[in-house]
Design a protein around this motif. Structure first.
Motif, PDB file in Angstrom:
ATOM      1  N   MET A   1       0.889  -1.141  -0.219  1.00 34.06           N
ATOM      2  CA  MET A   1       0.341   0.201   0.196  1.00 34.06           C
ATOM      3  C   MET A   1       0.832   1.193  -0.262  1.00 34.06           C
ATOM      4  O   MET A   1       1.757   1.087   0.625  1.00 34.06           O
ATOM      5  CB  MET A   1      -0.646   0.308   1.339  1.00 34.06           C
ATOM      6  N   TYR A   2       0.396   2.203  -0.941  1.00 32.46           N
ATOM      7  CA  TYR A   2       1.108   3.039  -0.787  1.00 32.46           C
ATOM      8  C   TYR A   2       0.181   5.219  -0.378  1.00 32.46           C
ATOM      9  O   TYR A   2      -0.349   4.888  -0.391  1.00 32.46           O
ATOM     10  CB  TYR A   2       1.087   3.934  -2.900  1.00 32.46           C
ATOM     11  N   ARG A  15      -4.462   7.441  -1.571  1.00 32.93           N
ATOM     12  CA  ARG A  15      -4.112   6.305  -1.088  1.00 32.93           C
ATOM     13  C   ARG A  15      -4.357   4.902  -2.383  1.00 32.93           C
ATOM     14  O   ARG A  15      -5.074   4.815  -2.638  1.00 32.93           O
ATOM     15  CB  ARG A  15      -4.987   5.417   0.884  1.00 32.93           C
ATOM     16  N   ALA A  16      -3.299   4.104  -1.768  1.00 34.31           N
ATOM     17  CA  ALA A  16      -3.519   3.013  -3.306  1.00 34.31           C
ATOM     18  C   ALA A  16      -2.864   1.430  -2.784  1.00 34.31           C
ATOM     19  O   ALA A  16      -1.730   2.104  -2.382  1.00 34.31           O
ATOM     20  CB  ALA A  16      -3.215   4.159  -4.615  1.00 34.31           C
ATOM     21  N   LYS A  17      -3.313   1.164  -4.010  1.00 32.94           N
ATOM     22  CA  LYS A  17      -2.388  -0.072  -4.014  1.00 32.94           C
ATOM     23  C   LYS A  17      -1.154  -0.155  -4.802  1.00 32.94           C
ATOM     24  O   LYS A  17       0.072  -0.931  -4.088  1.00 32.94           O
ATOM     25  CB  LYS A  17      -3.446  -1.717  -4.852  1.00 32.94           C
ATOM     26  N   TYR A  18      -1.082   0.922  -5.203  1.00 28.59           N
ATOM     27  CA  TYR A  18       0.531   0.675  -6.092  1.00 28.59           C
ATOM     28  C   TYR A  18       1.006   1.825  -6.482  1.00 28.59           C
ATOM     29  O   TYR A  18       0.274   3.287  -6.667  1.00 28.59           O
ATOM     30  CB  TYR A  18      -0.118   0.356  -7.294  1.00 28.59           C
ATOM     31  N   GLU A  21      -0.287   4.239  -9.459  1.00 29.03           N
ATOM     32  CA  GLU A  21      -2.224   4.708  -9.275  1.00 29.03           C
ATOM     33  C   GLU A  21      -2.122   6.134  -8.352  1.00 29.03           C
ATOM     34  O   GLU A  21      -2.125   7.172  -8.713  1.00 29.03           O
ATOM     35  CB  GLU A  21      -1.987   4.462  -8.368  1.00 29.03           C
ATOM     36  N   CYS A  22      -0.551   6.700  -7.695  1.00 32.90           N
ATOM     37  CA  CYS A  22      -0.348   7.520  -6.709  1.00 32.90           C
ATOM     38  C   CYS A  22       0.131   8.575  -7.475  1.00 32.90           C
ATOM     39  O   CYS A  22       0.150   9.358  -7.515  1.00 32.90           O
ATOM     40  CB  CYS A  22       1.173   6.918  -5.423  1.00 32.90           C
ATOM     41  N   HIS A  56       5.466   4.365   1.043  1.00 34.66           N
ATOM     42  CA  HIS A  56       5.155   2.819   1.078  1.00 34.66           C
ATOM     43  C   HIS A  56       4.862   2.878   2.738  1.00 34.66           C
ATOM     44  O   HIS A  56       5.745   2.956   3.765  1.00 34.66           O
ATOM     45  CB  HIS A  56       6.312   1.760   0.759  1.00 34.66           C
TER      46      HIS A  56
END
Length: 57
Positions: A1-2, A15-18, A21-22, A56
């Motif tokens: 998660m980032y 907040r995003a998984k990759y 995406e951020c 991260h």
């Protein structure tokens, strides 16, 4: 998660998984500038007065 966070305050903005995406969120939301003769409706979506970092978690 980032997380996209403010450098000075560490306020979480997105907040995003990759990480990609951020980066996409920053590019889409911070690169639009309000113009006087704006007919398409592009305006600044996020007004953040500090530099952003991707962290991260």
């Amino acid at each position: 998660m980032y997380v996209v966070a403010g450098l000075n305050t560490l306020t979480e903005y997105y907040r995003a998984k990759y990480q990609s995406e951020c980066i996409r969120w920053i590019n889409e939301n911070m690169s639009k500038h309000k113009k006087a003769c704006n007919t398409r409706g592009d305006e600044i979506k996020v007004d953040i007065p500090e530099p952003l970092i991707i962290k991260h978690i």
